[in-house]
Each structure stands twice: as C-alpha cells, then as structure tokens.
Scaffold this motif. Structure first.
Motif, PDB file in Angstrom:
ATOM      1  N   ARG A  59      -1.117  12.333  -2.672  1.00  0.00           N
ATOM      2  CA  ARG A  59      -1.760  11.125  -2.150  1.00  0.00           C
ATOM      3  C   ARG A  59      -3.103  11.504  -1.548  1.00  0.00           C
ATOM      4  NH1 ARG A  59       2.149   9.205   2.220  1.00  0.00           N
ATOM      5  NH2 ARG A  59       1.897  11.394   2.702  1.00  0.00           N
TER       6      ARG A  59
ATOM      7  N   THR B 180      -0.230   2.189   0.103  1.00  0.00           N
ATOM      8  CA  THR B 180      -0.534   3.072  -1.017  1.00  0.00           C
ATOM      9  C   THR B 180      -0.956   2.241  -2.218  1.00  0.00           C
ATOM     10  OG1 THR B 180       1.016   4.763  -0.264  1.00  0.00           O
ATOM     11  CG2 THR B 180       0.402   4.823  -2.592  1.00  0.00           C
TER      12      THR B 180
ATOM     13  N   THR C 292      -2.805   7.031  -5.161  1.00  0.00           N
ATOM     14  CA  THR C 292      -2.088   7.910  -6.082  1.00  0.00           C
ATOM     15  C   THR C 292      -2.540   7.549  -7.493  1.00  0.00           C
ATOM     16  OG1 THR C 292      -0.194   6.420  -6.277  1.00  0.00           O
ATOM     17  CG2 THR C 292      -0.077   8.125  -4.566  1.00  0.00           C
TER      18      THR C 292
END
Length: 154
Positions: free
Chosen positions: A48, A91, A16
């Motif tokens: 994302r 992430t 991200t």
C-alpha cells in the motif's frame, strides 16, 4: 515527487494496484506530479502507498515483468488515463488492464498500425532499457506482401 512506502498520515489515503511491479505517475489538482512505485518482492502487507487525500489524474503507468531472465516493461501515457479519488483513511485500488491492443488500418494507398494500453493510452514495449521495434507485413489474398514497415507506436 516520488513517494516511498510510508506510514499514512491522518489526511492520507492508501493506494494499491493490480500489478506486481511497476509505477503510477499521477498529478493532482494543482498539477503537482507524484510517482508511486511497487516491486514484485514486497510482502503483501507492504503493497500500500500513502498519498494525500484528493483527486488525481493518472497520466502514465509502467508495468514491469521479468521473463527468461530479461526485464520487460510496458509504458502507457495519455493526458489523463482516468481520475483517481483518494479519500483520507480509505484504500483506493487501481485496476489496470495489461492487455496490449493492436489496431490496423489498410487502404489502397497506405497501411498502418497502432498499439494501445488501458483506456486507449499510447503504449510502448521495452526489453531491457530499449523500446522494441515492431515490424509488420500486409499480404493480399494471394499471400503476396503488399506493404511492410515498422510500427510507429507509443
């Protein structure tokens, strides 16, 4: 290669970014190139990007904005702005400082300026598809112009 938004494989991580629209240009340990792109109209849940797990060098970023109906973007490049570690199933958030730093130097024989983006990368500013020229004037203590020019930057 350009990677479109897609469902991640089990060996992928997710990336991200801190900007609404733009691109990251990365290279992996084998020097394969990757481009990840975002646009401002994407819903938050779709912001994302899947990327194979590994270590990447951020080489260029582009941040895009629209002001007064005109498209502007900054593009910053360096051999390696920073390392980005992407781990499978996790992430990684890439935070970029969108500040534009202008540095000047002045001596008895020359004047100069340079413009930099995040991590000291050389940065160019574009309006539409053209890089904009940035002119400068140097004035002495009596407000007399002693030097002028167009900044070389990017």
């Amino acid at each position: 290669m350009t990677l479109a938004a897609r469902a991640p494989a089990t060996t992928d991580g997710l990336v991200t970014v801190s900007f609404a629209a733009g691109d990251l240009f990365l290279s992996d340990a084998e020097d394969h190139a990757y481009r990840l792109s975002w646009n401002a109209d994407e819903p938050q849940a779709e912001r994302r990007r899947a990327l194979p797990a590994g270590s990447y060098r951020l080489r260029t970023y582009r941040i895009v904005r629209t002001e007064g109906g005109e498209r502007w973007h900054v593009s910053a490049t360096a051999p390696s702005l920073r390392r980005i570690e992407v781990r499978a199933g996790e992430t990684t958030h890439v935070e970029l400082d969108d500040t534009i730093a202008i540095h000047s130097r002045l001596s008895d024989t020359q004047a100069g300026m340079n413009i930099q983006g995040d991590s000291g990368a050389g940065l160019s500013i574009y309006r539409g598809a053209k890089r904009i020229p940035i002119d400068y004037r140097v004035r002495d203590e009596a407000d007399v112009v002693v030097a002028t020019g167009t900044m070389r930057y990017g």
